[in-house]
Design a protein around this motif. Structure first.
Motif, PDB file in Angstrom:
ATOM      1  N   UNK A 376     -35.331  48.273  19.713  1.00  0.00           N
ATOM      2  CA  UNK A 376     -34.066  47.760  19.183  1.00  0.00           C
ATOM      3  C   UNK A 376     -33.292  48.904  18.531  1.00  0.00           C
ATOM      4  N   UNK A 377     -32.001  48.687  18.360  1.00  0.00           N
ATOM      5  CA  UNK A 377     -31.129  49.699  17.765  1.00  0.00           C
ATOM      6  C   UNK A 377     -30.953  49.404  16.283  1.00  0.00           C
ATOM      7  N   UNK A 378     -31.161  50.421  15.456  1.00  0.00           N
ATOM      8  CA  UNK A 378     -30.920  50.303  14.029  1.00  0.00           C
ATOM      9  C   UNK A 378     -29.715  51.163  13.644  1.00  0.00           C
ATOM     10  N   UNK A 379     -28.898  50.637  12.746  1.00  0.00           N
ATOM     11  CA  UNK A 379     -27.794  51.410  12.183  1.00  0.00           C
ATOM     12  C   UNK A 379     -28.277  52.048  10.882  1.00  0.00           C
ATOM     13  N   UNK A 380     -28.091  53.349  10.763  1.00  0.00           N
ATOM     14  CA  UNK A 380     -28.572  54.086   9.596  1.00  0.00           C
ATOM     15  C   UNK A 380     -27.414  54.307   8.633  1.00  0.00           C
ATOM     16  N   UNK A 381     -27.603  53.829   7.397  1.00  0.00           N
ATOM     17  CA  UNK A 381     -26.639  54.041   6.320  1.00  0.00           C
ATOM     18  C   UNK A 381     -27.287  54.921   5.264  1.00  0.00           C
ATOM     19  N   UNK A 382     -26.471  55.807   4.622  1.00  0.00           N
ATOM     20  CA  UNK A 382     -27.046  56.724   3.634  1.00  0.00           C
ATOM     21  C   UNK A 382     -25.993  57.117   2.596  1.00  0.00           C
ATOM     22  N   UNK A 383     -26.492  57.461   1.409  1.00  0.00           N
ATOM     23  CA  UNK A 383     -25.632  58.004   0.363  1.00  0.00           C
ATOM     24  C   UNK A 383     -25.411  59.494   0.610  1.00  0.00           C
ATOM     25  N   UNK A 384     -24.575  60.101  -0.212  1.00  0.00           N
ATOM     26  CA  UNK A 384     -24.473  61.560  -0.228  1.00  0.00           C
ATOM     27  C   UNK A 384     -25.588  62.107  -1.104  1.00  0.00           C
ATOM     28  N   UNK A 385     -26.000  63.313  -0.871  1.00  0.00           N
ATOM     29  CA  UNK A 385     -27.053  63.906  -1.673  1.00  0.00           C
ATOM     30  C   UNK A 385     -26.663  63.932  -3.145  1.00  0.00           C
TER      31      UNK A 385
END
Length: 484
Positions: A376-385
């Motif tokens: 399956x496809x996952x969407x990756x979300x992230x903060x800034x360092x």
């Protein structure tokens, strides 16, 4: 008069013979079995007026058999009428009789079948060929029973429940792996060489048309083993059933065994099967879409509400009900409990307008990329360092070596959240209780009453033919009971 047939004088002595009354006989005289008779009889008298078989005959006479009849242009020897064969096979299935040989035997002894077939005797080869040859047309008869039930007011799409069940294939319980198959193939090849030598010694240069059948067995066994090996290599599984290579190992209450996955959709108020299918899939995660589409095609309308158990939990299922704009309740698998001192995905608020997540400290996690995970496809979300540097909640959010927080979100995560909220409502809990009451008794009838505990026909198409016949017979029983 009948009250005195078995009376014995209480004063009569035990040893003294009982004498019949003057001019009478003590017992009915039975004719000899070899005695000739000119008895006049009528087939119509074989079954009573209110027999269920009469209702089934009347209902089946209303169905359209043109799909069968177009295969018989005429000329040559006349064929059995398709309507007659369909009536015989489906009535037998409705009584739990599925073997073609047993149906042929009962055509000589069961008065109901003799009445239905107008006392015609049909051999088992014709019955078996009819099932195999007209799989598509028999499936269309099932659709006709659904539409006839709608005309009679016996289909209510207010709630439709879906479920799946595993049924054993016509194969040995124990499957074999590739090493065992290759070993058996080598053994049969050695036997075949021995047979060739025996043929040469026995026949010399003769054609060998009269060769005993037992000398040809190794070759037939070799063909079966090679087909099983090809099916094993194509499936990617570890084991295969030699007698039915198309049947994968399924998890059943009796353990792993070759079988197929049955799918049915049932309406709430009348218990009619409105859609059915057989698949070789080992779970139900990808089956809801097809069953929903078939339900709409068979009935010409969308269910007001569709309910399914946690086996159907998948992104594809959630997407299917969203695309069809059908209200649904699909039970969700229990998610692992997050650690009490760690922030889980549910602690992050989703901003749909900006397609971002907001952490407990108000920092935003933006979409970065897609990632493949488990097919399956996952969407990756992230903060800034910089957002996580010096954060007082860092220990509860990141691993010791982590530099920023990432969330891996399935493409259907928003649909999943909406479904969880729906399931937590009173309506959702009530719908899931109704699901069990609606669909599970139908599987009980199919297996316990109609005898569909193990398939008789081999291969996926054979299994589909049998379920189609069983589902049609089930609906016919319902229609006949309503018409009685």
């Amino acid at each position: 008069m009948s009250e005195r047939l078995f009376e014995v004088d209480a004063d009569a002595s035990v040893g003294e013979p009982v004498r019949p009354a003057c001019g009478g006989k003590r017992f009915i005289e039975l004719p000899g079995r070899g005695q000739m008779s000119l008895q006049v009889r009528c087939i119509e008298d074989f079954v009573p007026a209110g027999a269920p078989v009469r209702a089934l005959d009347e209902i089946m006479s209303r169905l359209d058999y043109s799909g069968f009849e177009r295969h018989f242009p005429g000329g040559g020897r006349p064929a059995w009428p398709p309507m007659l064969l369909a009536k015989v096979v489906l009535f037998a299935y409705s009584q739990g009789v599925r073997s073609a040989r047993e149906i042929a035997r009962r055509l000589e002894s069961d008065l109901r079948l003799m009445w239905l077939a107008q006392e015609q005797r049909i051999d088992h080869q014709r019955l078996s060929e009819f099932r195999r040859r007209f799989a598509r047309e028999l499936a269309e008869l099932f659709v006709q029973t659904v539409r006839l039930a709608e005309e009679m007011g016996l289909v209510d799409l207010g709630l439709v429940a879906l479920d799946g069940s595993k049924v054993a294939a016509s194969a040995r319980r124990r499957a074999v792996d590739e090493d065992t198959l290759r070993r058996q193939i080598s053994q049969v090849l050695a036997e075949a060489e021995a047979v060739d030598a025996a043929e040469d010694a026995q026949l010399g240069e003769a054609r060998g048309d009269e060769l005993p059948s037992e000398l040809r067995d190794p070759r037939r066994r070799l063909e079966k083993l090679q087909r099983a090996l090809e099916a094993l290599e194509a499936s990617g599984q570890q084991q295969v059933a030699i007698n039915d290579p198309e049947a994968p190992l399924q998890k059943t209450t009796g353990g792993l065994r070759p079988g197929y996955n049955l799918q049915i959709a049932v309406d709430q108020h009348h218990g009619m099967i409105v859609a059915q299918d057989v698949t070789d899939a080992q779970n139900d995660t990808e089956q809801l879409r097809g069953m929903l589409e078939q339900t709409i095609a068979n009935t010409g309308a969308k269910p007001a509400l569709t309910v399914a158990d946690a086996g159907y939990h998948s992104g594809d299922s959630l997407a299917a009900v969203a695309e069809q704009e059908v209200e649904a309740y699909i039970a969700q698998r229990s998610a692992p409990e997050p650690q009490a001192d760690r922030f889980g995905p549910d602690d992050f608020e989703y901003d749909a307008d900006g397609d971002e997540f907001i952490c407990p400290r108000g920092k935003r996690l933006s979409y970065r990329r897609d990632k493949q995970h488990g097919g399956a496809v996952q969407r990756v979300y992230a903060t800034r360092h910089a957002d996580c540097r010096g954060c007082p909640l860092r220990a509860r959010c990141l691993s010791p070596r982590g530099k920023r927080r990432e969330l891996f979100v399935m493409a259907h995560a928003h649909l999943l959240r909406e479904m969880r909220q729906r399931l937590d409502s009173d309506e959702g809990r009530q719908a899931m209780r109704l699901r069990r009451q609606v669909v599970e008794p139908v599987f009980g009838t199919l297996k316990a009453v109609l005898g569909l505990r193990q398939f008789l026909l081999r291969g996926l198409e054979g299994a589909r033919v049998e379920l189609s016949l069983a589902a049609t017979a089930f609906n016919l029983r319902k229609l006949a009971a309503a018409a009685a």
